[in-house]
Write an enzyme that holds these catalytic residues in place. Structure first.
Site, PDB file in Angstrom:
ATOM      1  N   GLY A  52       0.846  -1.190   0.000  1.00 11.24           N
ATOM      2  CA  GLY A  52       0.000   0.000   0.000  1.00 11.24           C
ATOM      3  C   GLY A  52       0.872   1.226   0.000  1.00 11.24           C
ATOM      4  O   GLY A  52       2.059   1.153   0.332  1.00 11.24           O
ATOM      5  N   CYS A  80       5.317  -6.016   1.574  1.00 11.97           N
ATOM      6  CA  CYS A  80       5.608  -4.573   1.560  1.00 11.97           C
ATOM      7  C   CYS A  80       4.911  -3.859   2.730  1.00 11.97           C
ATOM      8  O   CYS A  80       5.304  -4.037   3.873  1.00 11.97           O
ATOM      9  CB  CYS A  80       5.244  -3.991   0.197  1.00 11.97           C
ATOM     10  SG  CYS A  80       5.980  -2.369  -0.062  1.00 11.97           S
ATOM     11  N   TYR A  81       3.852  -3.103   2.475  1.00 13.74           N
ATOM     12  CA  TYR A  81       3.153  -2.448   3.591  1.00 13.74           C
ATOM     13  C   TYR A  81       2.676  -3.498   4.598  1.00 13.74           C
ATOM     14  O   TYR A  81       2.732  -3.297   5.810  1.00 13.74           O
ATOM     15  CB  TYR A  81       1.966  -1.636   3.061  1.00 13.74           C
ATOM     16  CG  TYR A  81       1.137  -0.965   4.151  1.00 13.74           C
ATOM     17  CD1 TYR A  81       1.535   0.243   4.708  1.00 13.74           C
ATOM     18  CD2 TYR A  81      -0.026  -1.576   4.627  1.00 13.74           C
ATOM     19  CE1 TYR A  81       0.782   0.841   5.708  1.00 13.74           C
ATOM     20  CE2 TYR A  81      -0.782  -0.983   5.632  1.00 13.74           C
ATOM     21  CZ  TYR A  81      -0.376   0.231   6.160  1.00 13.74           C
ATOM     22  OH  TYR A  81      -1.116   0.819   7.156  1.00 13.74           O
ATOM     23  N   HIS A 167       8.186  -7.369  -3.557  1.00 18.68           N
ATOM     24  CA  HIS A 167       6.936  -7.797  -4.197  1.00 18.68           C
ATOM     25  C   HIS A 167       7.155  -9.084  -4.998  1.00 18.68           C
ATOM     26  O   HIS A 167       7.672  -9.018  -6.120  1.00 18.68           O
ATOM     27  CB  HIS A 167       6.442  -6.704  -5.159  1.00 18.68           C
ATOM     28  CG  HIS A 167       5.891  -5.506  -4.453  1.00 18.68           C
ATOM     29  ND1 HIS A 167       4.567  -5.389  -4.119  1.00 18.68           N
ATOM     30  CD2 HIS A 167       6.501  -4.379  -3.998  1.00 18.68           C
ATOM     31  CE1 HIS A 167       4.368  -4.246  -3.494  1.00 18.68           C
ATOM     32  NE2 HIS A 167       5.531  -3.600  -3.405  1.00 18.68           N
ATOM     33  N   GLU A 169       4.956 -10.765  -6.494  1.00 21.72           N
ATOM     34  CA  GLU A 169       3.957 -10.888  -7.570  1.00 21.72           C
ATOM     35  C   GLU A 169       4.384 -10.232  -8.876  1.00 21.72           C
ATOM     36  O   GLU A 169       3.820 -10.521  -9.920  1.00 21.72           O
ATOM     37  CB  GLU A 169       2.604 -10.297  -7.100  1.00 21.72           C
ATOM     38  CG  GLU A 169       2.543  -8.782  -6.903  1.00 21.72           C
ATOM     39  CD  GLU A 169       3.074  -8.310  -5.551  1.00 21.72           C
ATOM     40  OE1 GLU A 169       3.791  -9.073  -4.881  1.00 21.72           O
ATOM     41  OE2 GLU A 169       2.803  -7.141  -5.190  1.00 21.72           O
ATOM     42  N   ASP A 223     -18.030  -9.989 -22.946  1.00 24.20           N
ATOM     43  CA  ASP A 223     -18.645 -10.194 -21.620  1.00 24.20           C
ATOM     44  C   ASP A 223     -20.146 -10.476 -21.731  1.00 24.20           C
ATOM     45  O   ASP A 223     -20.654 -11.448 -21.174  1.00 24.20           O
ATOM     46  CB  ASP A 223     -18.449  -8.965 -20.724  1.00 24.20           C
ATOM     47  CG  ASP A 223     -17.000  -8.531 -20.642  1.00 24.20           C
ATOM     48  OD1 ASP A 223     -16.133  -9.363 -20.946  1.00 24.20           O
ATOM     49  OD2 ASP A 223     -16.739  -7.365 -20.289  1.00 24.20           O
ATOM     50  N   LYS A 363     -11.013 -10.223 -16.986  1.00 25.58           N
ATOM     51  CA  LYS A 363     -11.305 -10.289 -18.429  1.00 25.58           C
ATOM     52  C   LYS A 363     -10.645 -11.498 -19.112  1.00 25.58           C
ATOM     53  O   LYS A 363     -11.279 -12.188 -19.915  1.00 25.58           O
ATOM     54  CB  LYS A 363     -10.810  -9.003 -19.093  1.00 25.58           C
ATOM     55  CG  LYS A 363     -11.259  -8.845 -20.518  1.00 25.58           C
ATOM     56  CD  LYS A 363     -12.497  -8.014 -20.579  1.00 25.58           C
ATOM     57  CE  LYS A 363     -13.028  -7.833 -21.954  1.00 25.58           C
ATOM     58  NZ  LYS A 363     -14.228  -6.999 -21.932  1.00 25.58           N
TER      59      LYS A 363
END
Ligand code: XMP
Length: 507
Positions: A52, A80-81, A167, A169, A223, A363
């Site tokens: 964050g 992280c945060y 991070h 990710e 969609d 998506k």
């Protein structure tokens, strides 16, 4: 089904964590910090506290307390945060460093741990922080460091709490996916048993006994088409897809949708031509949010009218995606409402029950589902087109003249994109008509025409986007064709703004 919760503390990478975990075959959901307890259902096997932008010392930064951490009773990974927050809450010390650490850093493992199984002793990690943990909380072991950050990973195995300053990710962290997998499988004990088709079967199972009829608003986009195909499995010919021609569509759109739905075996497509009324209500309107509100209000009122006219309608299908709900501020109290997305309707839509088979999917997962359902390639790969249509691609007042010009430009852009084999490479690529004119020259004459801006982006989920770095030759031929073939355009610009801070659409 097992699940990993990702608590959103506002990092731009929060959704990436959830997407990575889903790609391992484990369902993952992003939730706001104030709803952790409500989400701790039996299938939750672990909780990740995301990064964050704030400092734990900011009075307004989102916090969780020690008793909530205790209540989680499942492995927790702070990133992280999240790493700093855990240190702060459990009695460690976090301090503002003189120098921040941004970008690539070398990380060195100092203590062997399951979190780092199959990972070398040192590797490159992606850092983005100013505050640092300078002393670990009681009971924690430091697992690794970088040149700048002495405590870049720590663990308390007894309490099953693990933390990383970097991070895992993001792609720039080497072995980041292995580390996440070690947490999800090695520590939380998850099994890989989820994919978008599991969501589909759960949905079909939950709603298989619906009686009465249903409507679903369709646009020809992936969609709403996937939503209609899924609902057809439940309702068969009791489903009425409704296509509203707002007069704000691209050239040939209505005919294309009619033929698509015929091919897909729908017998009850309802087509409503409402172009005159939309254009009439938009006359003189320049404010983007006002345009969006007028269009969505009209759209809903027409759909309501159609629902009343059709027999025994009890359900409304919607192609709402997970990011639609996020961007409309529906999932997190820390997310601002950016734009009024016209496809997220009020739940109390004329007393109909709303069915949203895609509401938890991103998506690319919907595209995977579309492939599985056997939809034509041109639907699966189709670029997103916003509900308010060309109205938000004409900056300023929408007029029939500007719509007609923009449609011609849009057709050329589409043709050139396909001719240069770029359609499948970019996320979206479209023209925007700016309502300002500039001087040009045609033959020997002065030409005073509109400026068109070309917006092309690369993205994975539209939540962030990079402007598309396309070939100069392509842009050259595009601009040449537009200027030669479209009367009323004097200049073509290429937009080089990324999202954030710019959004993809102009309004
Ligand atoms: P922005 O402009 O917010 O767009 O960066 C993100 C993605 O959403 C699409 N978009 C919409 N789609 N109804 C839709 O169905 C809308 O009102 C709407 N507004 C933006 C946009 O094309 C991009 O893919």
């Amino acid at each position: 089904m097992n699940k990993i919760l990702v608590v959103d503390f506002g990092s731009q990478y929060t959704h990436l964590i959830a997407r990575r975990i889903r790609s391992f075959g484990v369902y993952s959901e992003v939730i706001p910090p104030d709803l952790i307890e409500e989400h701790l259902s039996p299938e939750v096997k672990g909780v990740i506290l995301s990064g964050g932008p704030m400092s734990v010392y900011d009075a307004s930064s989102p916090k969780i307390n020690e008793s909530l951490l205790l209540k989680i009773r499942r492995p927790v990974l702070g990133i992280c945060y999240g790493h700093q927050l855990i240190a702060h809450v459990l009695g460690g010390r976090v301090s503002k460093s003189a120098v921040g650490e941004y970008g690539n850093s070398k990380f060195y493992i100092s203590s062997k741990h399951t979190l780092f199984d199959d990972v070398p002793e040192s590797f490159t990690v992606w850092m983005s922080h100013r505050d640092s943990v300078v002393s670990p909380p009681p009971g924690f072991t430091v697992l690794g460091h970088t040149e700048v950050t002495k405590i870049a990973a720590m663990a308390n195995d007894e309490r099953s709490i693990y933390t990383l300053q970097f991070h895992p990710e993001v792609v720039h962290t080497e072995y980041g996916l292995e580390i996440l997998k070690n947490f999800v499988f090695g520590i939380c004990g998850c099994e890989a048993n989820w994919n978008p088709m599991v969501s589909l079967y759960n949905f079909l199972d939950e709603y298989k006994d619906c009686d009465g009829n249903a409507i679903v608003a369709v646009s020809g986009g992936v969609d709403s088409t996937v939503t209609a195909v899924i609902l057809k499995k439940i309702f068969g010919d009791r489903l009425y897809p409704v296509f509203i021609d707002t007069g704000l569509l691209r050239q040939g759109e209505r005919e294309w949708v009619e033929s698509l739905f015929k091919t897909l075996g729908f017998k009850n497509l309802v087509v409503v031509d409402a172009s005159e009324i939309f254009l009439d209500r938009l006359r003189g309107v320049v404010d983007p949010e006002e345009k969006r509100k007028i269009i969505s209000g009209l759209y809903v009122s027409i759909l309501k009218r159609v629902a009343k006219e059709l027999p025994n309608i009890r359900y409304l299908g919607q192609g709402t995606l997970y990011p639609d709900r996020v961007e409309s501020g529906a999932t997190s109290s820390y997310t601002d409402k950016i734009k009024s997305h016209h496809n997220v309707f009020d739940k109390s839509f004329v007393g109909l029950e709303v069915l949203e088979p895609l509401q938890d999917l991103y998506k690319d997962e919907v595209r995977e589902l579309a492939k599985y359902l056997g939809l034509p390639r041109e639907v699966i790969d189709r670029h997103p087109f916003p509900g308010p249509g060309l109205a938000i691609r004409i900056v300023g007042e929408v007029t029939p003249e500007k719509l007609s010009i923009l449609r011609k430009v849009d057709k050329i852009v589409d043709e050139e994109l396909r001719r240069w084999n770029l359609y499948g490479v970019v996320w979206q690529f479209f023209p925007v008509l700016l309502s300002i004119k500039s001087v040009g020259i045609r033959g020997d004459h002065r030409h005073y025409g509109y400026i068109v801006s070309i917006r092309g982006v690369e993205s994975v989920d539209a939540m962030t986007a990079r402007f598309a770095r396309v070939d100069w030759g392509f842009l050259d031929s595009l601009a040449t064709r537009i200027l030669n073939e479209v009367e009323g355009i004097s200049r073509v610009l290429y937009d080089i703004s990324n999202k954030p801070p710019a959004t993809i659409e102009y309004e």
